[in-house]
Design a protein around this motif. Structure first.
Motif, PDB file in Angstrom:
ATOM      1  N   ILE A  73      -4.183  13.847 -13.216  1.00 25.97           N
ATOM      2  CA  ILE A  73      -4.243  14.460 -11.883  1.00 25.97           C
ATOM      3  C   ILE A  73      -5.387  13.853 -11.077  1.00 25.97           C
ATOM      4  CG2 ILE A  73      -4.679  16.608 -10.641  1.00 25.97           C
ATOM      5  CD1 ILE A  73      -3.336  18.066 -13.023  1.00 25.97           C
ATOM      6  N   VAL A  74      -6.542  13.705 -11.708  1.00 21.19           N
ATOM      7  CA  VAL A  74      -7.717  13.175 -11.004  1.00 21.19           C
ATOM      8  C   VAL A  74      -7.474  11.745 -10.542  1.00 21.19           C
ATOM      9  CG1 VAL A  74     -10.129  12.490 -11.296  1.00 21.19           C
ATOM     10  CG2 VAL A  74      -9.354  14.700 -12.153  1.00 21.19           C
ATOM     11  N   PHE A  75      -7.023  10.885 -11.444  1.00 18.19           N
ATOM     12  CA  PHE A  75      -6.816   9.491 -11.075  1.00 18.19           C
ATOM     13  C   PHE A  75      -5.616   9.315 -10.143  1.00 18.19           C
ATOM     14  CE2 PHE A  75      -9.482   8.563 -14.806  1.00 18.19           C
ATOM     15  CZ  PHE A  75     -10.369   7.683 -14.212  1.00 18.19           C
ATOM     16  N   GLY A  76      -4.563  10.086 -10.353  1.00 18.74           N
ATOM     17  CA  GLY A  76      -3.399  10.000  -9.479  1.00 18.74           C
ATOM     18  C   GLY A  76      -3.707  10.464  -8.070  1.00 18.74           C
ATOM     19  N   ALA A  77      -4.399  11.601  -7.957  1.00 19.40           N
ATOM     20  CA  ALA A  77      -4.751  12.115  -6.630  1.00 19.40           C
ATOM     21  C   ALA A  77      -5.738  11.188  -5.929  1.00 19.40           C
ATOM     22  CB  ALA A  77      -5.333  13.513  -6.740  1.00 19.40           C
ATOM     23  N   GLY A  78      -6.672  10.621  -6.686  1.00 15.50           N
ATOM     24  CA  GLY A  78      -7.621   9.667  -6.094  1.00 15.50           C
ATOM     25  C   GLY A  78      -6.922   8.416  -5.593  1.00 15.50           C
ATOM     26  N   SER A  79      -6.011   7.900  -6.389  1.00 19.83           N
ATOM     27  CA  SER A  79      -5.254   6.711  -5.975  1.00 19.83           C
ATOM     28  C   SER A  79      -4.374   7.011  -4.776  1.00 19.83           C
ATOM     29  CB  SER A  79      -4.388   6.212  -7.131  1.00 19.83           C
ATOM     30  OG  SER A  79      -5.183   5.812  -8.206  1.00 19.83           O
ATOM     31  N   PHE A  80      -3.746   8.192  -4.784  1.00 21.26           N
ATOM     32  CA  PHE A  80      -2.910   8.585  -3.659  1.00 21.26           C
ATOM     33  C   PHE A  80      -3.727   8.687  -2.377  1.00 21.26           C
ATOM     34  CE2 PHE A  80      -0.971  11.939  -1.026  1.00 21.26           C
ATOM     35  CZ  PHE A  80       0.245  11.325  -0.769  1.00 21.26           C
ATOM     36  N   ALA A  81      -4.915   9.280  -2.477  1.00 20.02           N
ATOM     37  CA  ALA A  81      -5.764   9.439  -1.291  1.00 20.02           C
ATOM     38  C   ALA A  81      -6.249   8.084  -0.770  1.00 20.02           C
ATOM     39  CB  ALA A  81      -6.951  10.340  -1.614  1.00 20.02           C
ATOM     40  N   ILE A  82      -6.717   7.228  -1.658  1.00 14.73           N
ATOM     41  CA  ILE A  82      -7.266   5.936  -1.245  1.00 14.73           C
ATOM     42  C   ILE A  82      -6.172   5.033  -0.672  1.00 14.73           C
ATOM     43  CG2 ILE A  82      -8.349   3.804  -2.076  1.00 14.73           C
ATOM     44  CD1 ILE A  82     -10.283   6.140  -1.801  1.00 14.73           C
ATOM     45  N   PHE A  83      -5.074   4.860  -1.405  1.00 15.46           N
ATOM     46  CA  PHE A  83      -4.026   3.957  -0.938  1.00 15.46           C
ATOM     47  C   PHE A  83      -3.286   4.536   0.263  1.00 15.46           C
ATOM     48  CE2 PHE A  83      -4.570   2.000  -5.135  1.00 15.46           C
ATOM     49  CZ  PHE A  83      -4.673   0.676  -4.749  1.00 15.46           C
ATOM     50  N   PHE A 133       0.826  -1.207   0.000  1.00 13.61           N
ATOM     51  CA  PHE A 133       0.000   0.000   0.000  1.00 13.61           C
ATOM     52  C   PHE A 133       0.860   1.257   0.000  1.00 13.61           C
ATOM     53  CE2 PHE A 133      -3.963  -2.054   2.098  1.00 13.61           C
ATOM     54  CZ  PHE A 133      -4.405  -2.472   0.859  1.00 13.61           C
ATOM     55  N   ALA A 134       1.927   1.259   0.784  1.00 15.71           N
ATOM     56  CA  ALA A 134       2.797   2.436   0.861  1.00 15.71           C
ATOM     57  C   ALA A 134       3.503   2.690  -0.468  1.00 15.71           C
ATOM     58  CB  ALA A 134       3.804   2.269   1.984  1.00 15.71           C
ATOM     59  N   LEU A 135       4.021   1.654  -1.092  1.00 14.55           N
ATOM     60  CA  LEU A 135       4.680   1.824  -2.385  1.00 14.55           C
ATOM     61  C   LEU A 135       3.706   2.301  -3.452  1.00 14.55           C
ATOM     62  CD1 LEU A 135       7.089  -1.245  -2.487  1.00 14.55           C
ATOM     63  CD2 LEU A 135       7.675   1.166  -2.216  1.00 14.55           C
ATOM     64  N   THR A 136       2.492   1.761  -3.439  1.00 17.93           N
ATOM     65  CA  THR A 136       1.487   2.176  -4.400  1.00 17.93           C
ATOM     66  C   THR A 136       1.102   3.635  -4.197  1.00 17.93           C
ATOM     67  OG1 THR A 136       0.630  -0.074  -4.432  1.00 17.93           O
ATOM     68  CG2 THR A 136      -0.766   1.608  -5.375  1.00 17.93           C
ATOM     69  N   SER A 137       0.959   4.056  -2.948  1.00 14.34           N
ATOM     70  CA  SER A 137       0.602   5.451  -2.701  1.00 14.34           C
ATOM     71  C   SER A 137       1.753   6.387  -3.061  1.00 14.34           C
ATOM     72  CB  SER A 137       0.172   5.651  -1.252  1.00 14.34           C
ATOM     73  OG  SER A 137       1.224   5.386  -0.374  1.00 14.34           O
ATOM     74  N   LEU A 138       2.995   5.975  -2.834  1.00 16.29           N
ATOM     75  CA  LEU A 138       4.133   6.796  -3.246  1.00 16.29           C
ATOM     76  C   LEU A 138       4.203   6.939  -4.764  1.00 16.29           C
ATOM     77  CD1 LEU A 138       6.941   5.595  -0.814  1.00 16.29           C
ATOM     78  CD2 LEU A 138       5.780   7.809  -0.840  1.00 16.29           C
ATOM     79  N   LEU A 139       3.968   5.862  -5.474  1.00 13.14           N
ATOM     80  CA  LEU A 139       3.966   5.929  -6.940  1.00 13.14           C
ATOM     81  C   LEU A 139       2.803   6.768  -7.464  1.00 13.14           C
ATOM     82  CD1 LEU A 139       4.981   2.285  -7.902  1.00 13.14           C
ATOM     83  CD2 LEU A 139       6.309   4.378  -8.227  1.00 13.14           C
ATOM     84  N   ALA A 140       1.659   6.688  -6.798  1.00 13.20           N
ATOM     85  CA  ALA A 140       0.520   7.518  -7.197  1.00 13.20           C
ATOM     86  C   ALA A 140       0.808   8.992  -6.935  1.00 13.20           C
ATOM     87  CB  ALA A 140      -0.737   7.083  -6.454  1.00 13.20           C
ATOM     88  N   GLY A 141       1.500   9.282  -5.834  1.00 11.30           N
ATOM     89  CA  GLY A 141       1.894  10.659  -5.556  1.00 11.30           C
ATOM     90  C   GLY A 141       2.862  11.187  -6.604  1.00 11.30           C
ATOM     91  N   TYR A 142       3.811  10.372  -7.003  1.00 14.65           N
ATOM     92  CA  TYR A 142       4.750  10.773  -8.051  1.00 14.65           C
ATOM     93  C   TYR A 142       4.018  10.972  -9.383  1.00 14.65           C
ATOM     94  CZ  TYR A 142       8.525  10.618 -11.429  1.00 14.65           C
ATOM     95  OH  TYR A 142       9.369  10.915 -12.465  1.00 14.65           O
ATOM     96  N   GLY A 143       3.086  10.084  -9.688  1.00  9.54           N
ATOM     97  CA  GLY A 143       2.306  10.226 -10.918  1.00  9.54           C
ATOM     98  C   GLY A 143       1.455  11.480 -10.915  1.00  9.54           C
TER      99      GLY A 143
END
Length: 57
Positions: free
Chosen positions: A30-40, A7-17
């Motif tokens: 931006i929408v999908f990256g921020a959503g993924s970052f928030a959820i994960f 989960f942490a790696l996925t959220s870090l990658l989503a933040g970078y994206g």
């Protein structure tokens, strides 16, 4: 323990994206990256709070 790492790696990658999409002005990214970052990110925090770090038996 492994779930928190995933989960942490996925959220870090989503933040970078999200950051990369912001630089490129890509609205859908931006929408999908921020959503993924928030959820994960939320899953990461709640898994650590629920199960402890390291896992306490």
């Amino acid at each position: 323990m492994g779930l928190v790492i995933i989960f942490a790696l996925t959220s870090l990658l989503a933040g970078y994206g999200t950051f990369t999409a912001l630089k490129n002005k890509n609205v859908l990214g931006i929408v999908f990256g921020a959503g993924s970052f928030a959820i994960f990110g939320w899953f990461t925090v709640m898994t650590v709070l629920n199960h402890g770090y390291p896992v306490a038996h």
